[in-house]
Structures are given as structure tokens and as C-alpha cells.
Motif scaffolding. Sequence first.
Motif, PDB file in Angstrom:
ATOM      1  N   LYS A  59       0.832  -1.190   0.000  1.00 27.64           N
ATOM      2  CA  LYS A  59       0.000   0.000   0.000  1.00 27.64           C
ATOM      3  C   LYS A  59       0.874   1.251   0.000  1.00 27.64           C
ATOM      4  CE  LYS A  59      -3.600  -2.682   0.469  1.00 27.64           C
ATOM      5  NZ  LYS A  59      -4.470  -2.958  -0.684  1.00 27.64           N
ATOM      6  N   VAL A  60       0.709   2.085  -1.015  1.00 21.97           N
ATOM      7  CA  VAL A  60       1.415   3.359  -1.095  1.00 21.97           C
ATOM      8  C   VAL A  60       0.416   4.432  -1.499  1.00 21.97           C
ATOM      9  CG1 VAL A  60       3.278   4.674  -2.173  1.00 21.97           C
ATOM     10  CG2 VAL A  60       3.575   2.222  -1.746  1.00 21.97           C
ATOM     11  N   THR A  61       0.489   5.574  -0.828  1.00 20.67           N
ATOM     12  CA  THR A  61      -0.403   6.694  -1.110  1.00 20.67           C
ATOM     13  C   THR A  61       0.365   7.813  -1.795  1.00 20.67           C
ATOM     14  OG1 THR A  61      -1.798   6.185   0.811  1.00 20.67           O
ATOM     15  CG2 THR A  61      -1.963   8.403  -0.098  1.00 20.67           C
ATOM     16  N   LEU A  62      -0.203   8.339  -2.862  1.00 15.84           N
ATOM     17  CA  LEU A  62       0.354   9.506  -3.544  1.00 15.84           C
ATOM     18  C   LEU A  62      -0.213  10.752  -2.894  1.00 15.84           C
ATOM     19  CD1 LEU A  62       1.984  10.445  -6.132  1.00 15.84           C
ATOM     20  CD2 LEU A  62      -0.230  10.602  -7.246  1.00 15.84           C
ATOM     21  N   GLY A  63       0.636  11.697  -2.547  1.00 12.60           N
ATOM     22  CA  GLY A  63       0.184  12.955  -1.955  1.00 12.60           C
ATOM     23  C   GLY A  63       0.697  14.133  -2.758  1.00 12.60           C
ATOM     24  N   THR A  64      -0.024  15.242  -2.713  1.00  9.96           N
ATOM     25  CA  THR A  64       0.437  16.418  -3.454  1.00  9.96           C
ATOM     26  C   THR A  64       1.723  16.963  -2.849  1.00  9.96           C
ATOM     27  OG1 THR A  64      -1.144  17.676  -2.108  1.00  9.96           O
ATOM     28  CG2 THR A  64      -1.792  17.131  -4.371  1.00  9.96           C
ATOM     29  N   VAL A  65       1.679  17.304  -1.570  1.00  4.79           N
ATOM     30  CA  VAL A  65       2.840  17.855  -0.869  1.00  4.79           C
ATOM     31  C   VAL A  65       3.046  17.071   0.422  1.00  4.79           C
ATOM     32  CG1 VAL A  65       3.903  19.915   0.142  1.00  4.79           C
ATOM     33  CG2 VAL A  65       2.331  20.154  -1.786  1.00  4.79           C
ATOM     34  N   PHE A  81       4.028   7.106   1.790  1.00  6.45           N
ATOM     35  CA  PHE A  81       3.606   8.177   0.895  1.00  6.45           C
ATOM     36  C   PHE A  81       4.740   8.558  -0.059  1.00  6.45           C
ATOM     37  CE2 PHE A  81       0.962   8.655   4.600  1.00  6.45           C
ATOM     38  CZ  PHE A  81      -0.270   9.123   4.148  1.00  6.45           C
ATOM     39  N   ILE A  82       4.384   8.932  -1.296  1.00  4.67           N
ATOM     40  CA  ILE A  82       5.310   9.642  -2.167  1.00  4.67           C
ATOM     41  C   ILE A  82       4.666  10.974  -2.541  1.00  4.67           C
ATOM     42  CG2 ILE A  82       6.309   7.509  -3.066  1.00  4.67           C
ATOM     43  CD1 ILE A  82       4.856   8.062  -5.727  1.00  4.67           C
ATOM     44  N   GLY A  83       5.497  11.996  -2.775  1.00  2.00           N
ATOM     45  CA  GLY A  83       4.982  13.337  -3.031  1.00  2.00           C
ATOM     46  C   GLY A  83       5.118  13.738  -4.487  1.00  2.00           C
ATOM     47  N   MET A  84       4.109  14.440  -5.004  1.00  3.61           N
ATOM     48  CA  MET A  84       4.127  14.913  -6.383  1.00  3.61           C
ATOM     49  C   MET A  84       4.861  16.236  -6.524  1.00  3.61           C
ATOM     50  SD  MET A  84       2.762  12.898  -8.612  1.00  3.61           S
ATOM     51  CE  MET A  84       2.456  14.010  -9.985  1.00  3.61           C
ATOM     52  N   GLN A  85       4.682  17.127  -5.569  1.00  4.74           N
ATOM     53  CA  GLN A  85       5.204  18.488  -5.705  1.00  4.74           C
ATOM     54  C   GLN A  85       6.510  18.610  -4.931  1.00  4.74           C
ATOM     55  OE1 GLN A  85       2.058  21.330  -4.779  1.00  4.74           O
ATOM     56  NE2 GLN A  85       0.543  20.059  -5.821  1.00  4.74           N
ATOM     57  N   VAL A  86       7.601  18.182  -5.564  1.00  5.03           N
ATOM     58  CA  VAL A  86       8.919  18.266  -4.944  1.00  5.03           C
ATOM     59  C   VAL A  86       9.699  19.406  -5.571  1.00  5.03           C
ATOM     60  CG1 VAL A  86       9.037  15.846  -4.269  1.00  5.03           C
ATOM     61  CG2 VAL A  86       9.755  16.513  -6.547  1.00  5.03           C
ATOM     62  N   GLN A  87      10.614  19.986  -4.812  1.00  2.00           N
ATOM     63  CA  GLN A  87      11.310  21.184  -5.260  1.00  2.00           C
ATOM     64  C   GLN A  87      12.396  20.881  -6.284  1.00  2.00           C
ATOM     65  OE1 GLN A  87      12.685  23.005  -1.637  1.00  2.00           O
ATOM     66  NE2 GLN A  87      10.726  23.992  -1.225  1.00  2.00           N
ATOM     67  N   THR A  88      13.035  19.749  -6.187  1.00  2.00           N
ATOM     68  CA  THR A  88      14.110  19.428  -7.127  1.00  2.00           C
ATOM     69  C   THR A  88      13.768  18.149  -7.868  1.00  2.00           C
ATOM     70  OG1 THR A  88      15.324  18.181  -5.442  1.00  2.00           O
ATOM     71  CG2 THR A  88      15.855  20.521  -5.704  1.00  2.00           C
ATOM     72  N   ARG A  89      14.183  18.063  -9.119  1.00  2.00           N
ATOM     73  CA  ARG A  89      13.881  16.900  -9.935  1.00  2.00           C
ATOM     74  C   ARG A  89      14.819  16.862 -11.128  1.00  2.00           C
ATOM     75  NH1 ARG A  89      11.049  18.831 -14.388  1.00  2.00           N
ATOM     76  NH2 ARG A  89       9.939  20.776 -14.122  1.00  2.00           N
ATOM     77  N   SER A  90      14.909  15.737 -11.772  1.00  2.00           N
ATOM     78  CA  SER A  90      15.654  15.635 -13.026  1.00  2.00           C
ATOM     79  C   SER A  90      14.733  16.084 -14.150  1.00  2.00           C
ATOM     80  CB  SER A  90      16.122  14.195 -13.245  1.00  2.00           C
ATOM     81  OG  SER A  90      15.012  13.369 -13.590  1.00  2.00           O
ATOM     82  N   SER A  91      15.102  15.757 -15.374  1.00  2.00           N
ATOM     83  CA  SER A  91      14.267  16.142 -16.509  1.00  2.00           C
ATOM     84  C   SER A  91      13.237  15.087 -16.868  1.00  2.00           C
ATOM     85  CB  SER A  91      15.156  16.448 -17.734  1.00  2.00           C
ATOM     86  OG  SER A  91      15.889  17.628 -17.497  1.00  2.00           O
ATOM     87  N   ASP A  92      13.080  14.085 -16.017  1.00  2.00           N
ATOM     88  CA  ASP A  92      12.038  13.067 -16.201  1.00  2.00           C
ATOM     89  C   ASP A  92      11.332  12.874 -14.872  1.00  2.00           C
ATOM     90  OD1 ASP A  92      10.373  10.964 -16.771  1.00  2.00           O
ATOM     91  OD2 ASP A  92      11.958   9.570 -17.376  1.00  2.00           O
ATOM     92  N   ILE A  93      10.208  13.548 -14.705  1.00  2.00           N
ATOM     93  CA  ILE A  93       9.472  13.473 -13.439  1.00  2.00           C
ATOM     94  C   ILE A  93       9.053  12.040 -13.138  1.00  2.00           C
ATOM     95  CG2 ILE A  93       7.423  14.286 -12.202  1.00  2.00           C
ATOM     96  CD1 ILE A  93       7.488  16.755 -13.984  1.00  2.00           C
ATOM     97  N   SER A  94       8.672  11.295 -14.156  1.00  2.00           N
ATOM     98  CA  SER A  94       8.232   9.920 -13.941  1.00  2.00           C
ATOM     99  C   SER A  94       9.345   9.071 -13.345  1.00  2.00           C
ATOM    100  CB  SER A  94       7.743   9.306 -15.254  1.00  2.00           C
ATOM    101  OG  SER A  94       7.288   7.989 -15.047  1.00  2.00           O
TER     102      SER A  94
END
Length: 291
Positions: A59-65, A81-94
Motif C-alpha cells: 500500500k502506497v499513497t500519492l500525496g500532493t505535498v 507516501f510519495i509526493g508529487m510536488q517536490v522542489q528538485t527533480r531531473s528532466s524526467d518526473i516519472s
Amino acid sequence: MGKGGRKKGPKTTDRKPKVRDVFVGQPFEGLAAEPELIALREFVPSATAKLTLSGSDKKVTLGTVLPMAAAAFVRSDGEAFIGMQVQTRSSDISRDLGRALKWVLDAKPGDVLAVPDTLSEPGEGERLQDLLVAEAELEVELHQDFAWWLPEDADASGEVALSLERANSAIMPTERLGTGSYWVLAGEKAHLRWVRPEPENLLLQALARLSAAGEIGLGEGSRYAGSFRAHGLLVPVWDLDTEAHAREWADGAAQLGTRLDGALKSLDTEPLNAAERRSRDGLIGRQLTLR
């Protein structure tokens, strides 16, 4: 032999291979939940959704922040939980989200992943498309605050309490009207933002057909404002009367969706006429791009 009779030394092979950080313009392509993922990434303030993993019953929940803008964490009660709105990322969000998801599957209560390791060489099977059931939709649950960061009856303290207070103060009233479709009250203005799954060119033609026919609105008190591109999809936006509650726009949005589906279908047999082409040109002039 080299000059002076010296032998050339063996070539070193222990250099770390360079990582190609290639920009992916449509990172969620192939997932049925693509419109919702983009909405949760770009403009929904506080929401959660259970993920349907491929080949796993964890069971994993996706959260906005997440607290302190973390990429992933496990609450003290064990909920991951994993977060969608993170401050740093590469060029492939997926890929970044996939790495966070793989990390949280093995994490323990209290563990926090500040940001995914986007600088190391990508591994196989790390994108969301590799880890989720592609056909699964997201059942989004909106929240009025970020109390879901904590287990029930738990009290926030320290940095989490400060982060919770800051996050709660930034929430704008938001309601979900349908798949990828959200009403938001942004200060003195209200909007409908609708992430559409169709290719941009087809969607613009359909919107132009409705515009030329005077059918692009949601009813009295609404106005088509323009659109923006986000992660490969087009997001049309309507300005709405702030005196009307979100639920008062639900029927208008549903009827607009029906008209839009009809316009998309008609493009198979009826190309745009001159008036509709002029409308399309006008719509194109009101576009922005979000990366």
C-alpha cells in the motif's frame, strides 16, 4: 612503445559513466491517470490517492505535498507516501517519482527521502510506467488541510508542525468536478482548470468549433480564459463567477464535456471551416507552457 622507450600505461576503465538527463516532455504518457497526475503535480493543493502497483500488493499513497516537501516518507503508523510536488527533480518526473516509489517500498516508519537521487545513473524499471498498473485510474481525495501527514489523533511538533502550519496557510479552496477537472478559488478570482488527455492540436480544433458556435462556456458567469501546457497536455481554463459555489458549475462542466466530446468526434468527418479556423488562431494566442 611511446617516445623515449616508455610503455603506455593501461587505459583506466573505472570512470563513472556520464548520465544523460534527457528532458521528457510527456512524463506520464501511457498511464490512464495522466490527467490527474498532472493536476496533482501542478495546481491541486492538498490531496491523496491510493496507487495500484503492478505485481505488488503493498500500500502506497500519492500525496500532493509531503512534510518539508519530501519526495517520500513513512508515517509512524507505517503508511507510506510519495509526493508529487517536490522542489528538485531531473528532466524526467516519472523517473524521479518511480525512484521515490521504489525507495518507500522498503522504507521503515519514520524514514524520510528528502529528494530522489537524480544524479546517479538511471536503473531499469524505475519510471512510474514500470511500477503502476497502466489502466488504473486515481481516486483522488481532496483535503481542506494537511492533517493527513500525521496518523489519527497524533500531534505535530518541531519542524513538522512548522511545515504543517505553512502548508495549511497556502491552501486555496479547491473542488474536483471530474477527471482532471478542478474548480479553484484563487483570491478574488475563481477558475475551472481542466487537464485534457487529447493531443493538443485535436483539442484546440474542438475548442475552436465550440467557440465559433458560442458553446465554449459553462453558462452565465463563465468565460473561457485561455490554456496552458503542462507535461505534454493542454489545460483549458475558464474564469467563473466567484459568487457561485463549485457545485453550481458541476452541471455546466458536464454539459461542456459532452459538447467537447461531440466536437472531437465531428473532426473525423468535418474539417474546420473559415470561422472555426479563425477561432483556433485566437485560442492559440492565449497559451502558456509549464514545464
